[in-house]
Design a protein around this motif. Structure first.
Motif, PDB file in Angstrom:
ATOM      1  N   GLU A  69       0.829  -1.197   0.000  1.00 34.19           N
ATOM      2  CA  GLU A  69       0.000   0.000   0.000  1.00 34.19           C
ATOM      3  C   GLU A  69       0.874   1.262   0.000  1.00 34.19           C
ATOM      4  O   GLU A  69       0.373   2.373  -0.172  1.00 34.19           O
ATOM      5  CB  GLU A  69      -0.918   0.015   1.233  1.00 34.19           C
ATOM      6  CG  GLU A  69      -1.814  -1.206   1.357  1.00 34.19           C
ATOM      7  CD  GLU A  69      -2.723  -1.417   0.160  1.00 34.19           C
ATOM      8  OE1 GLU A  69      -2.946  -0.460  -0.607  1.00 34.19           O
ATOM      9  OE2 GLU A  69      -3.204  -2.539  -0.025  1.00 34.19           O
ATOM     10  N   ASP A  70       2.174   1.087   0.211  1.00 33.80           N
ATOM     11  CA  ASP A  70       3.110   2.203   0.184  1.00 33.80           C
ATOM     12  C   ASP A  70       3.782   2.240  -1.191  1.00 33.80           C
ATOM     13  O   ASP A  70       4.599   1.374  -1.520  1.00 33.80           O
ATOM     14  CB  ASP A  70       4.156   2.028   1.287  1.00 33.80           C
ATOM     15  CG  ASP A  70       5.121   3.204   1.375  1.00 33.80           C
ATOM     16  OD1 ASP A  70       5.096   4.072   0.486  1.00 33.80           O
ATOM     17  OD2 ASP A  70       5.910   3.238   2.335  1.00 33.80           O
ATOM     18  N   ASP A  71       3.455   3.241  -1.989  1.00 34.69           N
ATOM     19  CA  ASP A  71       3.989   3.308  -3.345  1.00 34.69           C
ATOM     20  C   ASP A  71       5.497   3.509  -3.381  1.00 34.69           C
ATOM     21  O   ASP A  71       6.148   3.226  -4.380  1.00 34.69           O
ATOM     22  CB  ASP A  71       3.295   4.426  -4.137  1.00 34.69           C
ATOM     23  CG  ASP A  71       1.834   4.102  -4.415  1.00 34.69           C
ATOM     24  OD1 ASP A  71       1.510   2.905  -4.528  1.00 34.69           O
ATOM     25  OD2 ASP A  71       1.022   5.030  -4.525  1.00 34.69           O
ATOM     26  N   ASN A  72       6.065   3.995  -2.293  1.00 39.85           N
ATOM     27  CA  ASN A  72       7.514   4.132  -2.242  1.00 39.85           C
ATOM     28  C   ASN A  72       8.197   2.765  -2.290  1.00 39.85           C
ATOM     29  O   ASN A  72       9.321   2.645  -2.779  1.00 39.85           O
ATOM     30  CB  ASN A  72       7.928   4.886  -0.977  1.00 39.85           C
ATOM     31  CG  ASN A  72       7.500   6.336  -1.017  1.00 39.85           C
ATOM     32  OD1 ASN A  72       7.840   7.068  -1.937  1.00 39.85           O
ATOM     33  ND2 ASN A  72       6.746   6.759  -0.024  1.00 39.85           N
ATOM     34  N   VAL A  73       7.515   1.743  -1.795  1.00 39.12           N
ATOM     35  CA  VAL A  73       8.055   0.391  -1.865  1.00 39.12           C
ATOM     36  C   VAL A  73       8.132  -0.067  -3.322  1.00 39.12           C
ATOM     37  O   VAL A  73       9.103  -0.714  -3.738  1.00 39.12           O
ATOM     38  CB  VAL A  73       7.191  -0.586  -1.036  1.00 39.12           C
ATOM     39  CG1 VAL A  73       7.642  -2.027  -1.237  1.00 39.12           C
ATOM     40  CG2 VAL A  73       7.251  -0.220   0.446  1.00 39.12           C
ATOM     41  N   THR A  74       7.121   0.296  -4.096  1.00 41.53           N
ATOM     42  CA  THR A  74       7.137  -0.039  -5.527  1.00 41.53           C
ATOM     43  C   THR A  74       8.256   0.710  -6.240  1.00 41.53           C
ATOM     44  O   THR A  74       8.944   0.147  -7.109  1.00 41.53           O
ATOM     45  CB  THR A  74       5.783   0.277  -6.161  1.00 41.53           C
ATOM     46  OG1 THR A  74       4.775  -0.528  -5.545  1.00 41.53           O
ATOM     47  CG2 THR A  74       5.783  -0.014  -7.664  1.00 41.53           C
ATOM     48  N   VAL A  75       8.462   1.965  -5.897  1.00 51.34           N
ATOM     49  CA  VAL A  75       9.565   2.737  -6.472  1.00 51.34           C
ATOM     50  C   VAL A  75      10.893   2.033  -6.218  1.00 51.34           C
ATOM     51  O   VAL A  75      11.709   1.828  -7.129  1.00 51.34           O
ATOM     52  CB  VAL A  75       9.610   4.167  -5.894  1.00 51.34           C
ATOM     53  CG1 VAL A  75      10.882   4.878  -6.319  1.00 51.34           C
ATOM     54  CG2 VAL A  75       8.401   4.973  -6.341  1.00 51.34           C
ATOM     55  N   GLN A  76      11.104   1.624  -4.987  1.00 52.60           N
ATOM     56  CA  GLN A  76      12.351   0.949  -4.625  1.00 52.60           C
ATOM     57  C   GLN A  76      12.482  -0.396  -5.323  1.00 52.60           C
ATOM     58  O   GLN A  76      13.561  -0.777  -5.779  1.00 52.60           O
ATOM     59  CB  GLN A  76      12.415   0.769  -3.105  1.00 52.60           C
ATOM     60  CG  GLN A  76      12.497   2.079  -2.340  1.00 52.60           C
ATOM     61  CD  GLN A  76      12.276   1.918  -0.848  1.00 52.60           C
ATOM     62  OE1 GLN A  76      12.171   0.802  -0.347  1.00 52.60           O
ATOM     63  NE2 GLN A  76      12.193   3.032  -0.138  1.00 52.60           N
ATOM     64  N   GLY A  77      11.362  -1.114  -5.416  1.00 54.76           N
ATOM     65  CA  GLY A  77      11.392  -2.427  -6.052  1.00 54.76           C
ATOM     66  C   GLY A  77      11.714  -2.339  -7.536  1.00 54.76           C
ATOM     67  O   GLY A  77      12.564  -3.082  -8.049  1.00 54.76           O
ATOM     68  N   VAL A  78      11.046  -1.435  -8.240  1.00 55.24           N
ATOM     69  CA  VAL A  78      11.297  -1.277  -9.671  1.00 55.24           C
ATOM     70  C   VAL A  78      12.723  -0.790  -9.903  1.00 55.24           C
ATOM     71  O   VAL A  78      13.401  -1.212 -10.848  1.00 55.24           O
ATOM     72  CB  VAL A  78      10.276  -0.308 -10.304  1.00 55.24           C
ATOM     73  CG1 VAL A  78      10.655   0.015 -11.745  1.00 55.24           C
ATOM     74  CG2 VAL A  78       8.875  -0.914 -10.260  1.00 55.24           C
TER      75      VAL A  78
END
Length: 316
Positions: A198-207
């Motif tokens: 639910e934290d889009d910053n996690v997606t930023v880091q993952g990508v």
């Protein structure tokens, strides 16, 4: 797009402790006044940063009002809202029938007010040099339920033999609901073997953590993190289109353009500090959207939200 029930005429008698402009453009002085209290807001991780900017600007004029903004996702936010735990719910989609029933069961009355526009950005690692535009058909091949795509050359033979790891919002997210509906043809229809948050910053880091990685989230996060992720153009059948203010507002960034909402409750709007905050949010939509790096409402959209709010409060 409007979803409204149980809004009584009693609200029309509400007296404001602040003076708010009834129409027109931004008016950053409209919410100043001697207000105090606490406003609890939760919901969409996409709308959250927008609401936080609205709250920060509002607090500059009303320092005695505490505004808390959570990001439990659109679905999670409606759960809290319909249980009476919050005053305003942030949402990246309209409220759904089961959520309407939950609110009715608890006698929670509300109204839907658009506050901005958004495009869902499909992002890859900045080192990805083999794709700049992706079709919705290829996105479905990657994200559909049962998909076993784990490498870029499984999408197209011309793509490299590069491992693909996927990142995106969790199932409580309105972004997840909207994206799966538009890409996979059914809300909630998605492969489950990806990294959700639910934290889009996690997606930023993952990508950003792998050359072949791919994800999706609200356009504002892509804009804010343009040095960490690469935003793809999307071909929805009429050619490649990049998400930006113009293409999101005019709908040419299809099918991933959408409106963003807040849902204030009737009970909360009866409190002067909540009423003043919602007024401020709608009146200053352009300034708030620009500072939060969102796509502002069009003039007709903004007028519709202002008119809707005026109906709720008896303003003319």
């Amino acid at each position: 797009m409007r979803s409204r029930f149980l809004i009584p005429a009693a609200i029309t008698a509400l007296a404001l402790a602040v003076a708010v402009a009834a129409c027109g453009g931004d008016d950053t002085s409209s919410a100043s006044g001697n207000l105090s209290g606490t406003i609890a807001i939760d919901g969409s991780s996409t709308v959250g940063p927008l609401t936080e900017i609205a709250a920060e600007l509002f607090r500059q004029q009303n320092p005695d009002v505490k505004v808390t903004v959570g990001i439990s996702g659109t679905g999670g936010g409606f759960e809290k809202f319909c249980a009476g735990e919050t005053d305003v719910s942030d949402a990246s989609r309209s409220i759904e029938p089961d959520e309407v029933k939950n609110c009715k069961k608890e006698n929670i009355a509300y109204d839907e007010l658009q506050v901005a526009n958004d495009g869902i950005a499909v992002v890859v690692n900045p080192d990805n040099d083999w794709v700049d535009c992706i079709t919705t058909a290829d996105l479905r091949k990657i994200w559909d339920r049962g998909s076993n795509v784990k490498n870029w050359n499984q999408v197209k033979p011309s793509y490299p033999d590069q491992e693909m790891k996927l990142f995106g919002p969790g199932t409580d997210s309105g972004t997840f609901d909207f994206y799966t509906d538009k890409i996979n043809g059914e809300e909630g229809r998605s492969r489950s073997d990806y990294s959700p948050s639910e934290d889009d910053n996690v997606t930023v880091q993952g990508v950003g953590g792998g050359k072949g990685n791919l994800g999706y989230f609200g356009l504002s996060y892509a804009t804010e993190n343009k040095d960490k992720v690469k935003t793809l153009q999307v071909d929805g059948g009429k050619g490649c289109v990049a998400p930006d203010t113009q293409t999101v507002q005019d709908g040419s960034y299809t099918p991933l353009s959408r409106p963003l909402f807040i849902y204030p409750s009737e009970k909360a709007l009866a409190r002067p500090e909540v009423k003043a905050f919602v007024d401020y949010y709608i009146e200053n939509y352009n300034t708030i959207a620009e500072q939060a790096k969102f796509v502002p409402m069009t003039d007709p959209q903004a007028q519709q939200s202002k008119d809707e709010l005026a109906k709720l409060t008896g303003k003319t």
